[in-house]
Design a protein around this motif. Sequence first.
Motif: not given
Length: 704
Positions: A136-161
């Motif tokens: 899944y491409f995230i280039s529209g939001q983040e150019k240099r991603a460093n980390s990823i996390a999900f909530n407990n049921d996987g319906t929300r994804m968080v990407v830090a960069g």
Amino acid sequence: MKLKSCLRSFIFLIPLTLVFSKAIAEPTFVQSKSLDNAFYLGLNFNNDGTKMYTVNAGASDAVIEHILTTPYDISTAIVNNTFGVSRGGDTQATQVVFNNDGTKMFIVNHAGRKSVDYYSLSTAFDVSTATFDGEYFISGQEKRANSIAFNNDGTRMVVAGVGNNSQVQIHEYSLSTGFDLSSTVTHLNTQDLISFQNHIDGVTFNYDGTKMYTITLMNKDGTEAQDLMSQFKLTTPYDVSTLSLEGTYTVSSVSGDSREVVFSNDGSKMFIIDDDNDKVHEFNLSCNWSVVDGACDDPITTSDGGKDILSSIESQTATAKQIAIHASTPVLNRMYWLRRHRTNDQLSDQNIRLNFSNSMMASLSNIIPISNKTNEVLDKLSDDWSFWSEGSVSIGRTGDTSTSSSKKINTKGITLGMDKKISKNRLYGYALRFGNDDVDVGTSGTNLDTESFSLSVYGTFPHNDEKFTEGIIGVSTLKTDHIRKGGGSTRTGERDGAQIFGSLNYLTTYKKEDFNITPNLRVDLSYTELSEYRENGPAALVYKAQTIETGMISAGFTISDILDYNSFTFKPNGGLELGVDFSPSSDATYRYLSETTEYTKSIDQDSKNLRANIGFDLLTDNGFSIMSIYERNQSDNSHSDTLYLGFGYIRTDDTEYAMKLDNNEATLDYKRNLSGFDINISSNYSLMSEFLEYGTNIELRNTF
């Protein structure tokens, strides 16, 4: 109030020495684990801490799977698998995460493809079985991603960069199907953290998304080597737009480039990977899920670890109640047995001497007779005194709830008693019980082991030959060894307690030949005070003194019959009893050792239970008897099965016997006069010897 005052006086006889101190609520460095010389950016664990995953973002771009022989103990980590995640050299993996059951793996890429790659694992948490599914491409939001996390049921994804190095951003996405990036994925918002820090390398959350943690190797002015952690409070779980800063923590013990931070499953341990020194660093936390002072939450609300804490509190409360019940039941069994045999003048159920290496048990063994003719104690007592004993073993289970872990309960005890008949239907006596209640909480190894010592006085007060009132009053001392495990941490503690209890049982008997039915009404009361105590270990708790008041009213009936045969008498019996617990709730107050904030949990005790039992008495003409009762106790969310077993021997005038258990050797002596001859039989058996040791001597003697 008089009852409480008496008990408090009784409790004060028990010496308690507890010292509570205030600690600083910040992480404590434990150890580091060196990795090979590579460019490590990612770190994670499986659900129970038996596997650790590091991400090599260098030339190999690989996930390295380590086996931990001790959960969350990084010193025991051994490389098990290495799985390459580079696809044509156009990736730079920075973090790895899994779905809840370990059948999906996600890799976030810092450069090149600027995507989140997802894999299927045919064997849970085994990266060697991973198969690439898509990206899944995230280039529209983040150019240099460093980390990823999900909530407990996987319906929300968080990407830090870090964008182009002038941006510090958290991007949030929603997934229409949990942990499925091939489903509809929607970018929700971007949260700028530039006002808090100038760089971001890792992001993670606590168990329910109400806290977020970031870590960076950059100082606020953009220079390196600060190793700064930020802890945020989220008013809406996993919604970073609702964050507020709770505090920061500088990881001074790392002195390198901190890239990712993760926690054990209960939040009592923290781990940081450092790519400058190529190490993983382990820390203990003074309270779960907090790295800053004054930001702790109620430990009972901390996911599965909190469920074990609540279950432990419930177990200590329930054990106090059960000790009173288990101390009263053998005495009630004894009085029931006496009613069935009240025409017999010799009512000793046993004749046993016990000798123990334990000093307290050894001192008590002196009051128990070897035989009715040889024991010095009996020479000082009236011939009307009878001695008895009863052992019991109980196995029970309480199911888990949404807030509390399951409990497996094993109880065993032995009761030694003596009583004296005043008339055909009236008697009084004394009973001494040694008990052990062992409770396994949850699946992490949490355990409560309670030793109890109960002394009671009992008596029967007949209204006539068919109607009786039976009464028991007694005191108990309790000592609990508490082990609480979770997240790779072990906490231990000891707790004392004292108790006063009583039971009143009214019953009447309806007879038809040898068939009897006996309805009864019973009231059980107890008052227990548990001392305050503290745990030792990471995220240790301090518990204040707790008062437990219990009351139960029960009604039921017992049916018995008498079957006479040529050489023995068989007396089957069975009963059914319904109990209503009207005990008030008991408040348990606790806090973290490092904090002053106290939390109180009210433990409800009211319930209904159904108790059924079936048993028999077997009496032989030569004086031997067996008493056995099987009991099933079923309540709202728990049950227990208990077996009571007693052996008796009613001697004849020309017979003596003695049984002795002396540490690890059991001996039996039997003597009888037959037609002028003295027959002596003695036998010994070693219980604990490495090699089998036993012997028997037979002696026939006459005097001319």
